[in-house]
Scaffold this motif. Structure first.
Motif, short mmCIF file in Angstrom:
data_model
loop_
_atom_site.label_atom_id
_atom_site.label_comp_id
_atom_site.label_asym_id
_atom_site.label_seq_id
_atom_site.Cartn_x
_atom_site.Cartn_y
_atom_site.Cartn_z
N HIS A 197 -28.44 41.45 -37.98
CA HIS A 197 -29.16 42.39 -38.84
C HIS A 197 -29.50 43.54 -38.18
N ARG A 198 -28.64 44.45 -37.75
CA ARG A 198 -29.13 45.59 -36.67
C ARG A 198 -29.88 46.47 -37.59
N THR A 199 -31.01 47.00 -36.95
CA THR A 199 -31.90 47.83 -37.83
C THR A 199 -31.08 49.10 -38.58
N ALA A 200 -30.41 49.74 -37.48
CA ALA A 200 -29.71 51.05 -37.79
C ALA A 200 -28.41 51.14 -37.03
N LEU A 201 -27.61 51.80 -37.45
CA LEU A 201 -26.27 51.97 -36.69
C LEU A 201 -26.14 53.71 -36.85
N PRO A 202 -25.56 54.46 -35.89
CA PRO A 202 -25.45 55.80 -35.68
C PRO A 202 -24.26 56.07 -36.47
N LEU A 203 -24.29 57.27 -37.21
CA LEU A 203 -23.20 57.62 -38.02
C LEU A 203 -23.07 59.16 -37.41
N ASN A 204 -21.73 59.46 -37.21
CA ASN A 204 -21.32 61.07 -36.44
C ASN A 204 -21.18 61.88 -37.85
N SER A 205 -20.30 61.51 -38.87
CA SER A 205 -20.28 62.56 -39.88
C SER A 205 -20.71 62.13 -41.21
N LEU A 206 -21.28 62.79 -41.94
CA LEU A 206 -21.57 62.59 -43.47
C LEU A 206 -20.69 63.14 -44.57
N HIS A 207 -19.15 63.70 -44.01
CA HIS A 207 -17.96 63.94 -44.93
C HIS A 207 -17.26 62.75 -45.39
N PHE A 208 -17.30 62.43 -46.63
CA PHE A 208 -16.86 61.14 -47.17
C PHE A 208 -15.37 61.73 -47.81
N TYR A 209 -14.46 61.40 -47.12
CA TYR A 209 -12.73 61.61 -47.89
C TYR A 209 -12.67 60.68 -48.72
N ASP A 210 -12.06 60.89 -50.08
CA ASP A 210 -11.57 60.00 -50.98
C ASP A 210 -10.32 60.88 -51.72
N PRO A 211 -9.01 59.90 -51.58
CA PRO A 211 -8.87 58.84 -51.04
C PRO A 211 -9.17 58.69 -49.33
N GLY A 212 -9.53 57.68 -48.97
CA GLY A 212 -9.92 57.19 -47.59
C GLY A 212 -8.59 57.09 -46.80
N PRO A 213 -8.65 56.95 -45.47
CA PRO A 213 -7.66 56.86 -44.44
C PRO A 213 -6.97 55.40 -44.37
N VAL A 214 -7.56 54.48 -44.82
CA VAL A 214 -6.77 53.19 -44.12
C VAL A 214 -6.54 52.03 -45.33
N ASP A 238 -1.17 59.52 -49.67
CA ASP A 238 -0.62 59.70 -50.93
C ASP A 238 -0.97 61.06 -51.60
N VAL A 239 -1.96 61.97 -51.10
CA VAL A 239 -2.12 63.12 -51.86
C VAL A 239 -1.97 64.25 -50.93
N ALA A 240 -1.95 65.34 -51.44
CA ALA A 240 -1.79 66.65 -50.80
C ALA A 240 -2.83 66.98 -49.75
N LYS A 241 -4.06 66.97 -50.43
CA LYS A 241 -5.40 67.15 -49.95
C LYS A 241 -6.65 66.20 -50.56
N PRO A 242 -6.97 65.28 -49.84
CA PRO A 242 -8.17 64.35 -50.32
C PRO A 242 -9.36 65.30 -50.47
N ALA A 243 -10.03 64.82 -51.53
CA ALA A 243 -11.46 65.36 -51.71
C ALA A 243 -12.44 65.01 -50.68
N ILE A 244 -13.45 65.96 -50.38
CA ILE A 244 -14.42 65.70 -49.32
C ILE A 244 -15.72 66.00 -49.94
N TYR A 245 -16.36 64.92 -49.83
CA TYR A 245 -18.09 65.01 -50.51
C TYR A 245 -19.12 65.01 -49.22
N ASP A 246 -19.71 66.14 -49.32
CA ASP A 246 -20.50 66.28 -48.18
C ASP A 246 -21.76 65.54 -48.66
N LEU A 247 -22.22 64.31 -47.97
CA LEU A 247 -23.48 63.79 -48.57
C LEU A 247 -24.76 64.36 -48.13
#
Length: 472
Positions: free
Chosen positions: A318-335, A345-354
């Protein structure tokens, strides 16, 4: 609140998705079809909020047969599967349908949250045992409802960890080819070990030493077994399983050859754009926080309890916290695999800048500028039972080939708001669920059991401060 949201959507978008000639139009859900096309490219804060409004309306909507709810000739399986016979009844607590709305189960303490024992679901692997009408564990696994708060950050962490692990495999293969000798490497990402692999000059990889991850090295952070890759996959799976609302990206003609796979008279029940709106809302739900009790004695106990939690070895998983590099959430995702849209499957995914969201600004950053995601987890599977303690080993079916005694480390953020506990929601106290740990967690559990009562109480005091706090 649902009425206000639906009224807002009608004003914004008209009555899209509503058959004007249908005299029962009021029984259709106006949020379905509120956007026609899947979003693409970097979304502004206004665009993201627009999507979130629609996504929340879909999450809280009570789907009806006028929307296409129900699946008389389809099962709850994650792959399009026909039943042996048409469903005799619309609702069934075993194999579904079992809910009108997503929020019917995800509601504790707010919409998007967890569910009590009464909201448990029943699931099988989905390939053979999809026609059952009993809660007997011989036919299905019973699971509690997890909360979704902070889930966008969880998926982003999983994506970065997957990239790290795959890159390590690629480098190992390159080194083996260049040196002509086998290369054994430790798979470590964000300071979490996933075992070892050995690459050989002929391009083969020995995966027998992997630990807590699939052989494709994809981190799948969702579900209690760690078998769901993304919020999008989870949404497509759950909408069919629980509501009979079938996403065209999996159940449409492209994959099944049928416009109306479940034969309920409705086509395109959930469009890719509908799924995108649901993903946008879930991915932007605020992260749980560490609550500060007003009682001074509780504050002191919780502070000491956090130290005990670490001293007893609980933070090894139960790690207290993990480091995250980017807050850009791509949808659809990569995998994501076939049946769920991915970036290919799409020409360009949406990017949500959290980072545009107010709650993200309160998250701590480390010296490298990475966001520290306070999940109290490691996104890794562990064996959680042993011969001396099998309380959590009550499932008879493996899921996606994950052993019955192996579960994903539960992220503890939000724990103080989401009782009861355990993957079946059958432990009413934190003391009981801690004592139920075995396997990889045995030493930490033993430390807890052997500690003085005061120290155990202080750990519970700390865990109860991990809350989902959303004022609005």
């Amino acid at each position: 609140m649902k009425t206000v949201i639906c009224s807002l959507i009608l004003m914004l978008f008209g009555q899209q998705g509503v058959a004007q000639s249908d005299t029962a139009w009021a029984e259709k859900t106006p949020s379905i079809g509120a956007i026609e096309n899947i979003p693409h490219g970097l979304q502004s804060k206004t665009q993201l909020e627009h999507l979130r409004t629609i996504g929340e309306a879909l999450f809280t909507a009570q789907f009806t047969e006028k929307d296409g709810a129900g699946r008389p000739m389809a099962t709850q399986a994650i792959i399009p599967t026909k039943p042996r016979r048409a469903l005799r009844q619309t609702f069934a607590r075993t194999s579904g349908l079992d809910a009108n709305a997503c929020s019917s189960c995800h509601n504790q303490p707010f919409d998007g949250g967890a569910g009590d024992f009464v909201a448990n679901v029943f699931l099988s692997e989905g390939f053979n045992n999809h026609d059952f009408d009993t809660t007997d564990p011989e036919f299905s696994n019973e699971r509690g409802t997890n909360h979704l708060f902070g889930s966008g950050l969880i998926e982003l962490l999983a994506r970065e960890m997957t990239v790290d692990l795959v890159s390590q495999r690629t480098r190992a293969l390159s080194n083996a080819r260049d040196t002509g000798s086998a290369v054994r490497v430790a798979l470590i990402t964000k300071d979490i070990s996933f075992g070892h692999i050995t690459a050989t000059p002929d391009g083969m990889v020995d995966l027998s030493e992997l630990d807590g991850v699939d052989t494709d090295l994809v981190i799948r952070p969702f579900s209690q077994k760690g078998v769901m890759t993304s919020l999008r996959q989870f949404t497509v799976n759950a909408s069919n399983h629980h509501h009979g609302m079938q996403a065209s990206e999996r159940f449409g003609v492209r994959w099944t050859g049928e416009q109306d796979f479940d034969e309920d008279g409705y086509e395109n029940e959930f469009s890719p754009a509908d799924v995108s709106a649901l993903v946008a809302w879930q991915a932007s739900l605020p992260a749980p926080t560490v609550w500060q009790p007003s009682d001074g004695a509780w504050q002191d106990a919780a502070q000491i309890g956090a130290e005990h939690f670490d001293d007893f070895g609980c933070t090894s998983c139960h790690r207290t916290a993990l480091p995250l590099n980017s807050l850009h959430f791509y949808d659809p995702g990569p995998v994501d695999a076939a049946g769920t849209l991915n970036q290919h499957d799409v020409a360009k995914p949406a990017i949500y800048d959290l980072s545009q969201l107010d709650w993200v600004k309160s998250l701590e950053r480390n010296e490298q500028g990475q966001v520290m995601v306070p999940l109290f987890g490691d996104l890794k599977r562990h064996k959680i039972t042993d011969p001396e303690n099998e309380l959590l080993g009550n499932e008879l079916f493996s899921q996606r080939f994950v052993g019955r005694d192996i579960f994903m480390t539960a992220e503890l953020w939000g724990l103080g708001s989401t009782a009861p506990y355990g993957h079946r929601n059958d432990f009413t106290t934190l003391d009981a669920i801690i004592r139920a740990h075995g396997g990889s967690a045995k030493s930490s559990k033993d430390s807890y059991e052997n500690a003085p009562e005061k120290q155990r109480s202080e750990i519970v005091a700390f865990l109860k401060t991990l809350r989902i706090e959303v004022a609005e």
